[in-house]
Design a protein around this motif. Structure first.
Motif, PDB file in Angstrom:
ATOM      1  N   GLY B  62      28.097  28.973  68.375  1.00  7.36           N
ATOM      2  CA  GLY B  62      28.932  30.399  68.049  1.00  7.36           C
ATOM      3  C   GLY B  62      29.761  30.915  67.922  1.00  7.36           C
ATOM      4  N   SER B  64      33.983  32.292  66.590  1.00  6.62           N
ATOM      5  CA  SER B  64      35.189  32.885  67.334  1.00  6.62           C
ATOM      6  C   SER B  64      36.570  33.000  66.125  1.00  6.62           C
ATOM      7  CB  SER B  64      35.277  32.327  69.099  1.00  6.62           C
ATOM      8  OG  SER B  64      35.307  31.261  69.336  1.00  6.62           O
ATOM      9  N   LEU B  65      37.168  34.283  67.329  1.00  5.11           N
ATOM     10  CA  LEU B  65      37.768  34.997  66.518  1.00  5.11           C
ATOM     11  C   LEU B  65      39.387  35.064  66.866  1.00  5.11           C
ATOM     12  CD1 LEU B  65      39.713  35.390  63.632  1.00  5.11           C
ATOM     13  CD2 LEU B  65      39.205  37.676  63.454  1.00  5.11           C
ATOM     14  N   ASP B  66      40.261  34.905  67.399  1.00  2.00           N
ATOM     15  CA  ASP B  66      41.266  35.372  68.399  1.00  2.00           C
ATOM     16  C   ASP B  66      42.411  35.289  68.359  1.00  2.00           C
ATOM     17  OD1 ASP B  66      41.852  35.349  71.310  1.00  2.00           O
ATOM     18  OD2 ASP B  66      42.737  33.708  71.249  1.00  2.00           O
ATOM     19  N   ALA B  90      26.764  29.482  73.062  1.00  7.28           N
ATOM     20  CA  ALA B  90      27.915  30.321  73.620  1.00  7.28           C
ATOM     21  C   ALA B  90      26.504  31.700  73.898  1.00  7.28           C
ATOM     22  CB  ALA B  90      28.469  30.575  72.007  1.00  7.28           C
ATOM     23  N   GLY B  91      26.861  32.449  74.398  1.00 11.50           N
ATOM     24  CA  GLY B  91      26.929  33.961  74.942  1.00 11.50           C
ATOM     25  C   GLY B  91      26.159  34.338  73.270  1.00 11.50           C
ATOM     26  N   GLU B  92      26.942  34.322  72.506  1.00  9.43           N
ATOM     27  CA  GLU B  92      27.017  35.039  71.190  1.00  9.43           C
ATOM     28  C   GLU B  92      26.933  34.786  70.146  1.00  9.43           C
ATOM     29  OE1 GLU B  92      29.738  36.084  73.519  1.00  9.43           O
ATOM     30  OE2 GLU B  92      30.507  34.715  72.445  1.00  9.43           O
ATOM     31  N   LEU B  95      32.247  35.996  68.861  1.00 15.25           N
ATOM     32  CA  LEU B  95      33.441  36.335  70.167  1.00 15.25           C
ATOM     33  C   LEU B  95      34.501  36.887  68.872  1.00 15.25           C
ATOM     34  CD1 LEU B  95      33.687  37.064  73.112  1.00 15.25           C
ATOM     35  CD2 LEU B  95      33.794  34.347  73.126  1.00 15.25           C
ATOM     36  N   THR B  97      38.268  37.937  70.373  1.00 17.64           N
ATOM     37  CA  THR B  97      39.802  38.443  71.173  1.00 17.64           C
ATOM     38  C   THR B  97      40.812  39.179  70.850  1.00 17.64           C
ATOM     39  OG1 THR B  97      39.365  35.980  71.746  1.00 17.64           O
ATOM     40  CG2 THR B  97      38.190  36.862  73.074  1.00 17.64           C
ATOM     41  N   SER B  98      40.859  39.328  70.155  1.00 16.71           N
ATOM     42  CA  SER B  98      42.314  39.831  69.190  1.00 16.71           C
ATOM     43  C   SER B  98      42.507  41.056  69.105  1.00 16.71           C
ATOM     44  CB  SER B  98      42.789  38.964  68.600  1.00 16.71           C
ATOM     45  OG  SER B  98      41.585  38.448  67.762  1.00 16.71           O
ATOM     46  N   LYS B 117      30.259  39.801  69.446  1.00 18.33           N
ATOM     47  CA  LYS B 117      31.136  40.962  70.897  1.00 18.33           C
ATOM     48  C   LYS B 117      32.333  40.441  70.335  1.00 18.33           C
ATOM     49  CE  LYS B 117      31.454  39.869  75.779  1.00 18.33           C
ATOM     50  NZ  LYS B 117      31.054  39.109  76.869  1.00 18.33           N
ATOM     51  N   LYS B 119      35.583  41.727  72.883  1.00 22.03           N
ATOM     52  CA  LYS B 119      36.137  42.265  74.250  1.00 22.03           C
ATOM     53  C   LYS B 119      37.742  42.339  73.958  1.00 22.03           C
ATOM     54  CE  LYS B 119      35.936  41.067  79.571  1.00 22.03           C
ATOM     55  NZ  LYS B 119      37.243  40.566  79.424  1.00 22.03           N
ATOM     56  N   TYR B 147      28.600  44.654  69.881  1.00 22.39           N
ATOM     57  CA  TYR B 147      28.514  44.643  71.547  1.00 22.39           C
ATOM     58  C   TYR B 147      30.295  44.815  71.579  1.00 22.39           C
ATOM     59  CZ  TYR B 147      28.766  42.983  76.561  1.00 22.39           C
ATOM     60  OH  TYR B 147      29.215  42.708  77.714  1.00 22.39           O
TER      61      TYR B 147
END
Lengths: 327, 402
Positions: B62, B64-66, B90-92, B95, B97-98, B117, B119, B147
């Protein structure tokens, strides 16, 4: 001149005989940017990172996170002249400049070391991957896959998390935080010694402590299971964690049965629910999504989502026994 | 007072404007894409664009971007493909988160879990994103395509999703949402708005799903009390894929051939949609059917308005309890609007035609005690009206359609 030279020689000999403690590189710990090697931080006096530097204190958790059977060594560092503060039985409040260091090894060989650095603008989580010679660990900002064999003989592609994935677990309300050193998951003896050394303001009072994992067969199964769930799930499954929207909260102190998953339907589990309808069905571990996801190694189903390529039979057994005995 | 408001507005405008040093980080497809792309997503700074080249990015984990205010932009939803077929963990796929993130013009394929996703990611824009499970509808496909969850300010615009084993586009526990001009097919649910408020779902094409558009409110969640949602101007056509969701899933209970379904919620306006050939029924209004203990949860649909929709065919193969005798009695086709009959308030159905009440006396009561019948809403009732504003903040438009 000769006298001075002789004096210097004596002094030099004295220093060599009783070396002054090598300090941690505080400027790098609290500075900007990402240190490219673990060595730059100075947490250890040897290139192999086995000898902690002055002020770097080993600790263990009563019940730890399981990561494919990796052997783990944990250290906490509080800068000279500073003190951590106890916060009830919860997370110890470590001052700016502090660090948490965690080695991951298989068969005695270091694979990675993860650090949490407390900087002025908050905690920073970074992963370092060890070289074959075991004398340097380099920053792996984007994570890494490493082929290795687990203690049970399974060949796996071990996942070193990337910097963001570190935060996935280490976050409360999207702020990076330590997970492990909560007073209720630390021994009274260690807390007492840490306070006595002056690094902790007082020994926190803990009414209910997570049992030692090695003692799991001798304590009530609910305590062993709830300790395991706290250490392995609750960093995301809490009202401020990455899984807050699930409504499933698995912390040690949660008492609400629905929040713990008892007869709770999944929300966004997707195919992670498998054929099951409830997170936990009392007396029926084989109909409980919680155990189903624990026992899976398939992406999109397996829980925890990160840091587990294989099954944890001991953890499964404890959770199974807890659900089986539940009414 | 006036002065300070102006100052605040000016300061906000400055804060929102892209920093002067904003840069573009180019990432090409090819060897080592996992590390190169993830590193770019970590090192990006607010205002930066991570530009994906054309081609296939073969990924094993996965992403991710934060970082706030970052744009991830590809060369087109068919040109830049993030291929997760070999994903290990990883679940997606991706992801976020920012806040203030724009995702546009790329595709995500065959993730093990969810596609993308976001979130706790306020003011997120998904524009011309494609999420596809290339093997068609399968239970082993990931759950959600797009999502966004636990966020304020969500725009999903011009995207295409196919094959999600739960919902193609799922917005959960959020508010100020616009889902428009998307094409969702071959998923269990096309578009799902769950435990959310102030959503506008408009101009979408949802076809060949099990159910087209779902508006649900569920118990035991940190955010409940969904409603004030408008579903208008959508094409909800031929949703006839057998339900392939895993059994434990809430959408596993969606009957094959559902057009638009409202479960619980306070205030949903279903207006000016074109609904054709949805074999169970075009519009279903139901209460939450399962036992629950959450005292703060209201399982009943309230203030549901169904007006000025066009209905073609449908209702001829209903997967509803006790449907066979009903179908026989009604000449082989159920009316376009079906209500389960639970609760004191029937939906407002303003087309002057009768709708079907299944006449279920209450939750936990089987169909054996149901007294189905046609209901004509000819009472002069004052229609509830939505509370403005609906949808995503207007500021998000400029990031979707420059």
């Amino acid at each position: 001149m000769r006298l001075l030279a002789a004096a210097l020689l004596v002094l030099g000999t004295a220093l060599a005989a009783a070396p002054a403690p090598v300090p941690v590189n505080d400027a790098v710990v609290t500075g900007g940017g990402y240190p490219q090697t673990l060595g730059e931080l100075g947490f250890f006096t040897d290139p192999g990172a086995r000898q902690p530097a002055a002020g770097v204190v080993p600790y263990r958790l009563q019940t730890p996170l399981w990561t494919d059977g990796a052997e783990k060594d944990r250290f906490v560092y509080v800068p000279a002249g500073q003190q951590a503060r106890a916060q009830g039985d919860g997370l110890i409040d470590l001052p700016v400049g502090s660090a948490l260091i965690k080695h991951f090894a298989f068969g005695g060989k270091l694979i990675e070391t993860r650090v949490l650095l407390h900087r002025k603008d908050g905690w920073l989580a970074l992963p370092y991957v060890w070289n074959a010679a075991q004398n340097e660990a380099r920053l792996a900002l984007a994570g890494k896959r490493i082929d290795l064999v687990t203690p049970t003989g399974q060949a796996i592609s071990y996942g070193v998390p990337n910097k963001n994935q570190c935060k996935d677990c280490h976050s409360l309300d999207n702020v990076t935080m330590p997970i492990g050193p909560k007073a209720y998951n630390l021994s009274a003896a260690w807390l007492t010694a840490f306070a006595k050394s002056g690094k902790l303001d007082r020994v926190p009072v803990v009414d209910r402590r997570i049992p030692l994992w090695e003692q799991r067969a001798k304590v009530p199964v609910a305590d062993a299971a709830r300790g395991y769930l706290d250490a392995n799930c609750a960093h995301c499954h809490n009202p401020k964690g990455a899984a807050s929207n699930s409504g499933l909260y698995l912390g040690w102190q949660v008492t609400d049965r629905i929040a713990l998953g008892v007869m709770k339907r999944p929300v966004a589990a997707g195919r992670g629910a498998g054929p099951h309808e409830f997170d936990v069905v009392p007396g029926q571990p084989d109909h409980s999504i919680l155990l189903y996801r624990f026992a899976s190694t398939e992406g999109g189903v397996a829980m925890p989502e990160l840091g587990r390529e294989t099954r944890d039979p001991a953890g499964e057994a404890v959770v199974r026994a807890w659900i089986a005995g539940m009414r | 007072m006036r002065m300070s408001a102006t100052l605040i507005a000016a300061a906000s405008a400055l804060a929102l404007a892209a920093p002067l040093h904003a840069k573009t980080i180019e990432v090409a497809a090819g060897d080592g894409a996992q590390g190169r792309l993830q590193e770019a997503l970590i090192l990006a700074e607010p205002g930066d664009t991570v530009q994906l080249g054309a081609g296939r990015f073969v990924l094993t984990d996965g992403l991710s971007l934060d970082v706030n205010g970052v744009t991830v932009r590809g060369a087109g939803m068919d040109a830049s493909v993030l291929d997760f077929t070999g994903q290990k963990g990883a679940g997606e796929g991706l992801l976020v988160t920012s806040d203030d993130v724009t995702l546009r013009d790329f595709a995500v394929e065959n993730t093990k879990g969810d596609g993308i996703k976001s979130k706790g990611a306020d003011n997120v824009v998904y524009y011309r994103i494609r999420v596809t499970w290339t093997g068609g509808p399968k239970e082993t496909n990931g759950a959600y395509g797009i999502y966004p969850v636990s966020s304020t300010g969500v725009l999903v615009d011009g995207c295409k999703v196919s094959g999600a084993s739960d919902a193609g586009i799922y917005v959960g526990q959020s508010k100020a949402i616009t889902v428009r001009y998307n094409y969702v097919e071959q998923s269990v649910a096309g578009i799902e708005i769950e435990n959310s408020r102030d959503a506008l779902v408009t101009g979408n094409l949802v076809t060949r799903n099990t159910g087209g558009i779902l508006v649900f409110d569920l118990p035991n969640l940190p955010v409940m009390g969904g409603g004030n949602t408008r579903i208008s101007g959508n094409l909800v056509v031929g949703n006839d894929t057998p339900n392939f969701a895993p059994k434990g899933n809430i959408v596993a209970g969606v009957p094959r051939g559902t057009g638009i379904m409202v479960m619980a919620n306070d205030g949903v306006w279903i207006r000016a949609n074109h609904l054709a050939n949805n074999p169970t029924g075009h519009v279903l209004v139901v209460s939450y059917p399962k036992p629950f203990t959450d005292k703060t949860y209201n399982p009943l649909p309230r203030n549901i308005v169904v007006e000025e929709n066009a209905y073609v065919g449908g209702g001829d193969e209903p997967q509803l309890p006790g449907a066979a005798p009903l179908l026989a009695a009604l000449g082989g086709r159920l009316p376009p609007v079906v209500w389960d009959g639970i609760g004191p308030q029937m939906p407002f159905v303003t087309n002057g035609k009768a709708f079907l009440s299944l006449g279920i006396p209450g939750p936990d009561v089987g169909m054996a005690e149901a007294k189905p019948g046609l209901v004509k809403d000819d009472k002069a009732r004052t229609l509830p009206t939505p509370t403005a504003p609906f949808g995503a903040p207007a500021a998000l438009d400029s990031r979707a359609r420059p």
